[in-house]
Design a protein around this motif. Structure first.
Motif, PDB file in Angstrom:
ATOM      1  N   GLN A 198       0.868  -1.172   0.000  1.00 23.92           N
ATOM      2  CA  GLN A 198       0.000   0.000   0.000  1.00 23.92           C
ATOM      3  C   GLN A 198       0.905   1.223   0.000  1.00 23.92           C
ATOM      4  O   GLN A 198       1.842   1.321   0.791  1.00 23.92           O
ATOM      5  CB  GLN A 198      -0.897   0.021   1.232  1.00 23.92           C
ATOM      6  N   GLY A 205      -6.349   5.958   5.613  1.00 24.76           N
ATOM      7  CA  GLY A 205      -6.547   4.725   4.863  1.00 24.76           C
ATOM      8  C   GLY A 205      -6.514   4.856   3.351  1.00 24.76           C
ATOM      9  O   GLY A 205      -6.683   3.873   2.645  1.00 24.76           O
ATOM     10  N   THR A 236      -9.254   6.484  -2.458  1.00 27.70           N
ATOM     11  CA  THR A 236      -9.852   6.448  -1.121  1.00 27.70           C
ATOM     12  C   THR A 236     -10.301   5.028  -0.788  1.00 27.70           C
ATOM     13  O   THR A 236     -10.470   4.199  -1.685  1.00 27.70           O
ATOM     14  CB  THR A 236     -11.079   7.381  -1.037  1.00 27.70           C
ATOM     15  N   PRO A 237     -10.511   4.733   0.502  1.00 30.23           N
ATOM     16  CA  PRO A 237     -10.993   3.406   0.879  1.00 30.23           C
ATOM     17  C   PRO A 237     -12.333   3.052   0.237  1.00 30.23           C
ATOM     18  O   PRO A 237     -12.638   1.896   0.018  1.00 30.23           O
ATOM     19  CB  PRO A 237     -11.125   3.490   2.399  1.00 30.23           C
TER      20      PRO A 237
END
Length: 148
Positions: free
Chosen positions: A22, A38, A54-55
């Protein structure tokens, strides 16, 4: 020169994405931007754009890379020239670069004092703003009210 910078960013992001990491930090030379909440950075091969994912799956294309954001914030006079790290936050549909800093103010316009502030750059509009952060105690809040 900007093309060379974009190439380095592309290589950096591709390596991390190939390793299925990530990507929450984007470095351009000594300058870094770290994502909060996140989200993660991504790179689109076809458009050659760096995006924030974005999540919830929304994508926001970065207009300014971290080095340009720091340069603009420093040129505005609101950010310390030694700054090399910024936070990247999503506020609604906007990507905001931010950095907490200490600014000099004067109590009643006479007595010097320092106050915590946050300098922000809206990535889409390029608008730079500064917000004095409220003091933690009642006394600090009172001093903040009469300082400018």
């Amino acid at each position: 020169q900007r093309q060379e910078v974009r190439e380095k960013v592309r290589t950096q992001l591709q390596e991390k994405l190939q390793n299925q990491e990530q990507v929450r930090e984007l470095a351009v030379g000594e300058n870094k931007a770290m994502l909060q909440g996140g989200a993660e950075f991504s790179y689109d091969e076809e458009t050659e754009e760096v995006t924030v994912l974005t999540p919830s799956g929304q994508e926001h294309v970065l207009v300014n890379l971290p080095d340009v954001a720091i340069e603009k914030m420093t040129e505005s006079g609101l950010l310390d020239t030694d700054t090399t790290e910024l936070n990247v936050e999503l506020q609604g549909d906007e990507v905001i670069y931010s950095r907490r800093d200490v600014v000099q103010k004067k109590l009643f316009g006479i007595f010097p004092r320092t106050a915590d502030s946050e300098v922000m750059l809206n990535d889409a509009t390029g608008e730079i703003s500064e917000q004095t952060l409220p003091g933690r105690s009642f006394f600090q809040k009172l001093l903040d009210r009469f300082s400018f």
